[in-house]
Motif scaffolding. Structure first.
Motif, PDB file in Angstrom:
ATOM      1  N   THR A 127       0.827  -1.207   0.000  1.00  0.00           N
ATOM      2  CA  THR A 127       0.000   0.000   0.000  1.00  0.00           C
ATOM      3  C   THR A 127       0.862   1.258   0.000  1.00  0.00           C
ATOM      4  N   ALA A 128       1.886   1.269   0.851  1.00  0.00           N
ATOM      5  CA  ALA A 128       2.786   2.421   0.898  1.00  0.00           C
ATOM      6  C   ALA A 128       3.528   2.590  -0.419  1.00  0.00           C
ATOM      7  N   LEU A 129       3.862   1.494  -1.091  1.00  0.00           N
ATOM      8  CA  LEU A 129       4.542   1.563  -2.380  1.00  0.00           C
ATOM      9  C   LEU A 129       3.660   2.225  -3.429  1.00  0.00           C
ATOM     10  N   GLN A 130       2.442   1.767  -3.539  1.00  0.00           N
ATOM     11  CA  GLN A 130       1.536   2.287  -4.566  1.00  0.00           C
ATOM     12  C   GLN A 130       1.201   3.757  -4.314  1.00  0.00           C
ATOM     13  N   GLU A 131       0.859   4.085  -3.067  1.00  0.00           N
ATOM     14  CA  GLU A 131       0.501   5.468  -2.759  1.00  0.00           C
ATOM     15  C   GLU A 131       1.718   6.400  -2.857  1.00  0.00           C
ATOM     16  N   GLY A 132       2.880   5.907  -2.447  1.00  0.00           N
ATOM     17  CA  GLY A 132       4.089   6.718  -2.549  1.00  0.00           C
ATOM     18  C   GLY A 132       4.487   6.947  -3.992  1.00  0.00           C
ATOM     19  N   ALA A 133       4.354   5.915  -4.852  1.00  0.00           N
ATOM     20  CA  ALA A 133       4.662   6.069  -6.276  1.00  0.00           C
ATOM     21  C   ALA A 133       3.736   7.086  -6.920  1.00  0.00           C
ATOM     22  N   SER A 134       2.470   7.088  -6.502  1.00  0.00           N
ATOM     23  CA  SER A 134       1.512   8.051  -7.040  1.00  0.00           C
ATOM     24  C   SER A 134       1.859   9.478  -6.616  1.00  0.00           C
ATOM     25  N   LEU A 135       2.232   9.647  -5.342  1.00  0.00           N
ATOM     26  CA  LEU A 135       2.637  10.973  -4.872  1.00  0.00           C
ATOM     27  C   LEU A 135       3.855  11.481  -5.634  1.00  0.00           C
ATOM     28  N   SER A 136       4.828  10.599  -5.841  1.00  0.00           N
ATOM     29  CA  SER A 136       6.041  10.991  -6.560  1.00  0.00           C
ATOM     30  C   SER A 136       5.734  11.348  -8.006  1.00  0.00           C
ATOM     31  N   ALA A 137       4.888  10.535  -8.660  1.00  0.00           N
ATOM     32  CA  ALA A 137       4.566  10.765 -10.074  1.00  0.00           C
ATOM     33  C   ALA A 137       3.817  12.075 -10.285  1.00  0.00           C
ATOM     34  N   HIS A 138       3.032  12.506  -9.299  1.00  0.00           N
ATOM     35  CA  HIS A 138       2.232  13.723  -9.428  1.00  0.00           C
ATOM     36  C   HIS A 138       2.894  14.935  -8.768  1.00  0.00           C
ATOM     37  N   GLY A 139       4.195  14.855  -8.554  1.00  0.00           N
ATOM     38  CA  GLY A 139       4.922  16.017  -8.024  1.00  0.00           C
ATOM     39  C   GLY A 139       4.700  16.286  -6.560  1.00  0.00           C
ATOM     40  N   GLY A 140       4.351  15.250  -5.793  1.00  0.00           N
ATOM     41  CA  GLY A 140       4.077  15.447  -4.368  1.00  0.00           C
ATOM     42  C   GLY A 140       5.310  15.774  -3.555  1.00  0.00           C
TER      43      GLY A 140
END
Length: 519
Positions: A265-278
């Motif tokens: 879960t942390a991998l998927q959500e973290g990858a999404s944050l990184s991809a969207h400039g979080g």
């Protein structure tokens, strides 16, 4: 105390306080004279040992009075220490460190004092490792063997150090020379050691008057200007170190293997944050700590993330969110990890599913080896079902192909320094980028028995790469050749640079990648 206040005006405490602000330096050669069979408390009282206190406000190191030996009277002066207690060293940017501290050849020939520096926190960490009382630790020889063991990557708060007249430089590995923190002497604060003059008179050489100060820097400036932004990062690194000491998640695993040690879960959500400039901000600060600020759409304030990198591995992490405070790996941490991978040009499989496992939360407690305890079962099942491993065999080397082919910065450069007073003679030093230093780090920590591989193939380790047919070699020999190339760097500085310039190193790595694809 010789100095009650730092140069910034902050009051200093009793140097006997054994905590994160106390830095003890133990000279390696002093320990060698007694075969390392001395207690931790006695080691710093040997010739060359000294204690510093770090100012909590500005990060400066203040040379404290000489430590007193618990088994006898202490020394008043040390003839190998140029400037005595009371001298102040201001924290500075690593970019300000002279070339002499960044080169194997330069440092080994300079005469700069080398040893191990550690904070008072290390005592408690060692007590936990050896399951003993903090006041009854093993001898220094046993302690030092534990420090250099790659399995103890989370046993932090110690560094290899080089201390000269004008600079103090900390490294995470003395065989790699990647600086993680540095300080320079503040002119006017030094307290001259009277015994040094006697030593100079006794050992004066004929060229002493005309030789430049090769041990430190050719042209030392009284003040080193630090840009305001960089000074803020140094302060952030000092604060991040304290946050990691107060509470963190111990990992002790490679950055590129994030999918194996972080929850799905942390991998998927973290990858999404990184991809969207979080990840709004990410910087390398001090002590090997990366500080990131992450914007989370579900929160009104940004999250503060600190990641300690040691020996190419994620040693430990912390985040200001509630999940991380409960010692769980959160999405903000993994977002920073993915962003670090981009900065370091490391290929991490963001979308690759993690291996199925149970009790993820337990794996991320403060036990650094807990996550490795049951990994051998997965390998056993692979053998039973006849499946090939999903991990390439030589990935630890082939991950450097892209950074070497398309580097974000030059992989190396040559710096020249004068070796006589008139600057008529100069010596060149090969300075490598962090990408090359990461390769050296991985190779140094690799357990390949390269000598046996060479013997099996009827080759000598001094063989020239130019006469070898790389395309016909097997993976074991290629791996051994890369290891020998890195080890050759200490004897002949610039060996890796030559292999990069000729393209030989890239050819070997490409061949290993081809072999991976056939496994």
């Amino acid at each position: 105390m010789i100095r009650n206040k730092c140069i910034c005006g902050t009051p200093l405490r009793d140097p006997q306080v054994d905590d994160a602000a106390r830095f003890s330096f133990v000279l390696s050669s002093s320990l060698a004279h007694v075969n390392y069979e001395v207690p931790m408390d006695d080691a710093v009282t040997l010739t060359g040992g000294r204690v510093f206190e770090q100012c909590p406000s500005c990060g400066a190191l203040v040379f404290c009075p000489y430590p007193q030996s618990p088994n006898g009277p202490g020394r008043d002066h040390d003839p190998i220490v140029t400037y005595g207690p009371g001298t102040v060293y201001e924290q500075c940017d690593i970019a300000s460190v002279p070339a002499i501290y960044l080169s194997f050849r330069g440092l080994m020939s300079s005469g700069v004092t080398g040893g191990v520096m550690y904070s008072g926190v290390l005592r408690d960490n060692l007590a936990g490792l050896f399951h003993v009382d903090a006041q009854n630790l093993p001898t220094w020889k046993t302690v030092k063997d534990a420090l250099v063991d790659g399995a103890n990557v989370v046993l932090d708060e110690w560094w290899f150090a080089a201390i000269g007249r004008n600079f103090i430089v900390l490294y995470e590995n003395v065989k790699v020379l990647r600086p993680v923190a540095a300080w320079h002497r503040v002119a006017g604060t030094e307290n001259k050691n009277p015994d040094i003059d006697a030593v100079r008179t006794q050992y004066r050489e004929s060229w002493d008057q005309s030789a430049s100060d090769m041990m430190e820097v050719a042209q030392y400036r009284a003040e080193l200007e630090i840009p305001d932004e960089r000074r803020k990062l140094l302060v952030q690194g000092n604060k991040g170190r304290m946050r990691l000491l107060d509470g963190c998640v111990h990992v002790g695993r490679a950055l590129v293997d994030v999918t194996q040690w972080a929850p799905q879960t942390a991998l998927q959500e973290g990858a999404s944050l990184s991809a969207h400039g979080g990840v709004r901000q990410l910087d390398e600060t001090a002590f090997g700590i990366w500080h990131g600020e992450v914007d989370d759409p579900s929160r009104t304030e940004g999250m503060q993330v600190d990641v300690l990198i040691r020996h190419n591995a994620v040693a430990k992490m912390t985040c200001s969110c509630e999940s991380a405070q409960q010692r769980h790996i959160c999405r903000h941490m993994t977002a920073v990890i993915y962003e670090m991978g981009k900065r370091m040009q490391v290929n991490m499989a963001v979308d690759r599913p993690a291996r199925p496992r149970h009790n993820d939360v337990r794996m991320h407690t403060n036990a650094p080896t807990q996550s490795d305890r049951y990994r051998h079962y997965a390998d056993a099942f692979t053998l039973i079902h006849g499946r090939k491993s999903s991990e390439p065999r030589y990935r630890w080397l082939t991950q450097y192909i892209e950074p070497f082919e398309h580097p974000a910065q030059p992989l190396y450069h040559i710096e020249f320094m004068p070796i006589d007073g008139m600057s008529r003679r100069e010596m060149g030093f090969c300075i490598y980028s962090n990408t090359v230093l990461s390769l050296i780090e991985d190779v140094i920590n690799n357990k390949c028995e390269y000598a046996k591989v060479f013997q099996r193939h009827g080759l000598d380790t001094s063989v020239s790469l130019s006469i070898l047919n790389i395309d016909a070699m097997d993976g074991d020999l290629l791996e051994a050749l890369v290891i020998v190339l890195v080890r050759r760097e200490k004897r002949k500085e610039g060996s890796i640079a030559e292999a990069l310039e000729s393209g030989m190193l890239i050819r070997m790595l490409r061949r290993l990648r081809d072999l991976d694809q056939t496994l």
